[in-house]
Every structure is written in C-alpha cells, then in structure tokens.
Design a protein around this motif. Structure first.
Motif, PDB file in Angstrom:
ATOM      1  N   ILE A  57       8.238  -1.067   1.303  1.00 36.83           N
ATOM      2  CA  ILE A  57       8.315   0.390   1.250  1.00 36.83           C
ATOM      3  C   ILE A  57       8.536   0.853  -0.190  1.00 36.83           C
ATOM      4  O   ILE A  57       9.439   0.374  -0.887  1.00 36.83           O
ATOM      5  CB  ILE A  57       9.447   0.907   2.156  1.00 36.83           C
ATOM      6  CG1 ILE A  57       9.136   0.580   3.626  1.00 36.83           C
ATOM      7  CG2 ILE A  57       9.629   2.410   2.000  1.00 36.83           C
ATOM      8  CD1 ILE A  57      10.259   0.946   4.586  1.00 36.83           C
ATOM      9  N   TYR A 108       4.565   0.208  10.690  1.00 37.91           N
ATOM     10  CA  TYR A 108       4.462   0.514   9.261  1.00 37.91           C
ATOM     11  C   TYR A 108       3.180   1.242   8.870  1.00 37.91           C
ATOM     12  O   TYR A 108       3.150   1.902   7.829  1.00 37.91           O
ATOM     13  CB  TYR A 108       4.601  -0.762   8.429  1.00 37.91           C
ATOM     14  CG  TYR A 108       5.999  -1.324   8.459  1.00 37.91           C
ATOM     15  CD1 TYR A 108       6.952  -0.956   7.510  1.00 37.91           C
ATOM     16  CD2 TYR A 108       6.384  -2.208   9.461  1.00 37.91           C
ATOM     17  CE1 TYR A 108       8.238  -1.457   7.552  1.00 37.91           C
ATOM     18  CE2 TYR A 108       7.671  -2.722   9.514  1.00 37.91           C
ATOM     19  CZ  TYR A 108       8.594  -2.337   8.559  1.00 37.91           C
ATOM     20  OH  TYR A 108       9.878  -2.821   8.617  1.00 37.91           O
ATOM     21  N   THR A 109       2.109   1.109   9.664  1.00 38.29           N
ATOM     22  CA  THR A 109       0.850   1.760   9.282  1.00 38.29           C
ATOM     23  C   THR A 109       0.504   2.926  10.187  1.00 38.29           C
ATOM     24  O   THR A 109      -0.441   3.664   9.898  1.00 38.29           O
ATOM     25  CB  THR A 109      -0.327   0.767   9.291  1.00 38.29           C
ATOM     26  OG1 THR A 109      -0.705   0.468  10.642  1.00 38.29           O
ATOM     27  CG2 THR A 109       0.034  -0.521   8.566  1.00 38.29           C
ATOM     28  N   GLY A 110       1.244   3.094  11.283  1.00 40.34           N
ATOM     29  CA  GLY A 110       1.005   4.213  12.179  1.00 40.34           C
ATOM     30  C   GLY A 110      -0.223   4.077  13.063  1.00 40.34           C
ATOM     31  O   GLY A 110      -0.648   5.047  13.692  1.00 40.34           O
ATOM     32  N   PRO A 143       1.199   0.990  -1.499  1.00 41.08           N
ATOM     33  CA  PRO A 143       0.683   2.262  -0.973  1.00 41.08           C
ATOM     34  C   PRO A 143       0.280   2.115   0.496  1.00 41.08           C
ATOM     35  O   PRO A 143      -0.123   1.029   0.936  1.00 41.08           O
ATOM     36  CB  PRO A 143      -0.547   2.542  -1.844  1.00 41.08           C
ATOM     37  CG  PRO A 143      -0.344   1.728  -3.071  1.00 41.08           C
ATOM     38  CD  PRO A 143       0.408   0.505  -2.645  1.00 41.08           C
ATOM     39  N   GLU A 144       0.381   3.198   1.230  1.00 42.48           N
ATOM     40  CA  GLU A 144       0.101   3.164   2.664  1.00 42.48           C
ATOM     41  C   GLU A 144      -1.294   2.609   2.966  1.00 42.48           C
ATOM     42  O   GLU A 144      -1.474   1.864   3.928  1.00 42.48           O
ATOM     43  CB  GLU A 144       0.239   4.571   3.246  1.00 42.48           C
ATOM     44  CG  GLU A 144       0.088   4.623   4.758  1.00 42.48           C
ATOM     45  CD  GLU A 144       0.352   6.011   5.317  1.00 42.48           C
ATOM     46  OE1 GLU A 144      -0.070   6.286   6.453  1.00 42.48           O
ATOM     47  OE2 GLU A 144       0.979   6.817   4.608  1.00 42.48           O
ATOM     48  N   CYS A 145      -2.266   2.950   2.141  1.00 41.34           N
ATOM     49  CA  CYS A 145      -3.631   2.507   2.410  1.00 41.34           C
ATOM     50  C   CYS A 145      -3.797   0.996   2.241  1.00 41.34           C
ATOM     51  O   CYS A 145      -4.757   0.403   2.765  1.00 41.34           O
ATOM     52  CB  CYS A 145      -4.617   3.246   1.506  1.00 41.34           C
ATOM     53  SG  CYS A 145      -4.378   2.922  -0.264  1.00 41.34           S
ATOM     54  N   GLU A 146      -2.867   0.358   1.503  1.00 41.67           N
ATOM     55  CA  GLU A 146      -2.949  -1.082   1.270  1.00 41.67           C
ATOM     56  C   GLU A 146      -2.073  -1.882   2.238  1.00 41.67           C
ATOM     57  O   GLU A 146      -2.180  -3.108   2.309  1.00 41.67           O
ATOM     58  CB  GLU A 146      -2.524  -1.405  -0.162  1.00 41.67           C
ATOM     59  CG  GLU A 146      -3.480  -0.896  -1.226  1.00 41.67           C
ATOM     60  CD  GLU A 146      -4.801  -1.654  -1.193  1.00 41.67           C
ATOM     61  OE1 GLU A 146      -4.794  -2.839  -0.841  1.00 41.67           O
ATOM     62  OE2 GLU A 146      -5.837  -1.029  -1.498  1.00 41.67           O
ATOM     63  N   LEU A 147      -1.214  -1.201   2.968  1.00 43.74           N
ATOM     64  CA  LEU A 147      -0.268  -1.899   3.842  1.00 43.74           C
ATOM     65  C   LEU A 147      -0.942  -2.792   4.889  1.00 43.74           C
ATOM     66  O   LEU A 147      -0.462  -3.903   5.134  1.00 43.74           O
ATOM     67  CB  LEU A 147       0.661  -0.896   4.523  1.00 43.74           C
ATOM     68  CG  LEU A 147       1.852  -0.427   3.699  1.00 43.74           C
ATOM     69  CD1 LEU A 147       2.594   0.687   4.415  1.00 43.74           C
ATOM     70  CD2 LEU A 147       2.805  -1.585   3.399  1.00 43.74           C
ATOM     71  N   ASP A 158      10.587  -4.110   5.254  1.00 44.75           N
ATOM     72  CA  ASP A 158      10.967  -2.914   4.498  1.00 44.75           C
ATOM     73  C   ASP A 158      10.884  -3.145   2.993  1.00 44.75           C
ATOM     74  O   ASP A 158      10.888  -2.191   2.211  1.00 44.75           O
ATOM     75  CB  ASP A 158      12.397  -2.477   4.855  1.00 44.75           C
ATOM     76  CG  ASP A 158      12.482  -1.861   6.250  1.00 44.75           C
ATOM     77  OD1 ASP A 158      11.425  -1.573   6.843  1.00 44.75           O
ATOM     78  OD2 ASP A 158      13.608  -1.673   6.745  1.00 44.75           O
TER      79      ASP A 158
END
Length: 260
Positions: free
Chosen positions: A33, A171-173, A37-41, A30
């Motif tokens: 968070i 975390y990335t879906g 950014p989501e695209c880098e996770l 966490d």
C-alpha cells in the motif's frame, strides 16, 4: 460446543475482526500500500503470491515492496517482460531483495507463471487474464487448476489459489462471478481455528492434503445458505489463531477446545 453456538460464534468472530479486536490489523500484503500503484497491483500480487509457500508472509511482501521500489528490479513484475527475459537475469533480480530464496526453483516458478499470464490474455497481464475469464472463478479454476495447471506452479494449489482470489478481491476491488466458490485457504492457523470452533476434529491438524480438503469442504457445508462465502471467515480465523484464541464470549465458551 453445541450446534446452536457455532453460527453465533462465527458471527462474533467476524464482528471482533471488524472491530479490530483480534489484533494484526496490518496484513502481510499491506506492505504494498502506497508503494505499488493500483493499476499494477494485480501483477505484483499475483506473481508474489506464486512464491508465498512455506515462507514468512510478512518478510516476503516486504521484499516484494523493496524490489518494486527499485527501478532496476521493477521489471520482474511485468509478465510480458519476464516471459522474454533470460532465467539468469531473472534469478539475479529476484535474489537481489530476497523475493526468491531458492536460486533455481523460485525463478523457474516466477517465469512459468509470468509466461502463463502472458499467454492468457491479449494484454499480457493479470488484468487481461481476469477479463478473458469474465471474472468468473469457475473459469479460472478450470484453467489454472486443470487444463493449464503446469503453467501455474504453487499458484494452482488449492490453498494459494483461493487466497489469491481473496487478496485480489481485497486489494484490487475485482468483483468475482461465482464468488461462493472461493473456499478458505487452510493453512496451519486456519486449521487450528477450525478445530477450536469444533467444526473439525483435531485429526486434521496432521496437515495432509486430505486434511486441508476436509477443512475447506467443512466450511463450505457449514456456511451454505448463510449469505457468507467461506473466504469471508478466512482472515478472522487466521488472526484469531495468531492472537492465541481470545475468548469470543464473556462466558469463555472456548476454554474446552478440540486441540490435538
């Protein structure tokens, strides 16, 4: 503990986790968070997970978040850049925020995993790696744990590999194919909780590779046909152990445990 009580206790454990009754709502990852950014996770989580071995997980992910925040060290989370970098530059960057603790071994692992990722997809990143495997866990297992295992040190090990799959999902879906193949990641807390539930004897607390395999297989067998994947119980078990095994029922069914 009776056989009939086991599935009910597992359900209760999952329910307690969902209700926030096990504490530890903040998981180590966490720390990323609002920072990454989501695209880098996918890249950050994967490379960080490669060093999540015999470490304090909370400290590790805080270090990773700090390294990502600093523009001068953010490049270490780009596999293509790392693959082309010098090991000396990588070492300095990884040690800056204590992402790496071992000055030789940890940079070598980071570079090997980055190179493996870069070679595994036309995009040169983790998103491309998953896409090239068609999001199929069986395909990833074959590649990362068998045919190209040497390129993914630590990450290819059963404990970290399965937890990596879970973290990526959380975390990335990502929607995995063959999701039932994600086993529990049997660290010390998982093994203690497994014994506490009576699924395995205290002999597994020796913590050998065979013990961990036995625990993972026991959960696969126990949950077969239940609609749950073994990894679904991982976090509830982990938090239950960290919380000191609070009672799952008013009758305190767990006062007699299988502790070693």
């Amino acid at each position: 503990m009776s056989d009939n009580s086991f599935p009910e206790n597992v359900k209760r454990l999952i329910q307690m986790h969902s209700e926030g009754l096990l504490g530890g709502e903040i998981m180590p990852e966490d720390a990323l968070i609002g920072i990454v950014p989501e695209c880098e996770l996918p890249n950050v989580l994967t490379l960080g997970m490669a060093l999540n071995y015999q470490r304090n997980s909370y400290t590790l992910w805080q270090s990773i978040a700090a390294a990502y925040t600093d523009e001068s060290t953010r490049w270490i989370f780009t596999p293509l850049v790392v693959a082309k970098s010098s090991i000396d530059d990588l070492r300095l960057a990884l040690l800056e925020y204590r992402v790496a603790l071992q000055p030789n071994r940890h940079p070598e692992i980071w570079k090997s995993v980055s190179s493996g990722i870069a070679r595994s997809s036309s995009k040169g990143d983790v998103a491309g790696l998953m896409e090239s495997a068609h999001y199929d866990i069986a395909c990833l297992k074959s590649m990362m744990q068998t045919t190209r295992k040497s390129e993914f040190p630590y990450l290819s090990g059963p404990k970290i590999f399965n937890y990596w799959l879970y973290v990526m999902e959380t975390y990335t879906g990502v929607k995995w194919q063959s999701r039932e193949l994600i086993t529990v990641a049997p660290d010390t807390h998982i093994m203690k909780a497994t014994v506490k539930l009576g699924l395995c004897t205290s002999d597994v607390l020796n913590g050998t590779a065979d013990d961990r395999k036995l625990v993972a297989e026991a959960w696969e067998k126990a949950l077969k046909g239940s609609g749950l994947a073994p990894i679904d119980v991982h976090t509830p078990l982990w938090l239950w152990s960290r919380a000191g095994f609070p009672s799952l029922t008013a009758e305190s069914l767990f006062t007699t445990s299988c502790q070693g």
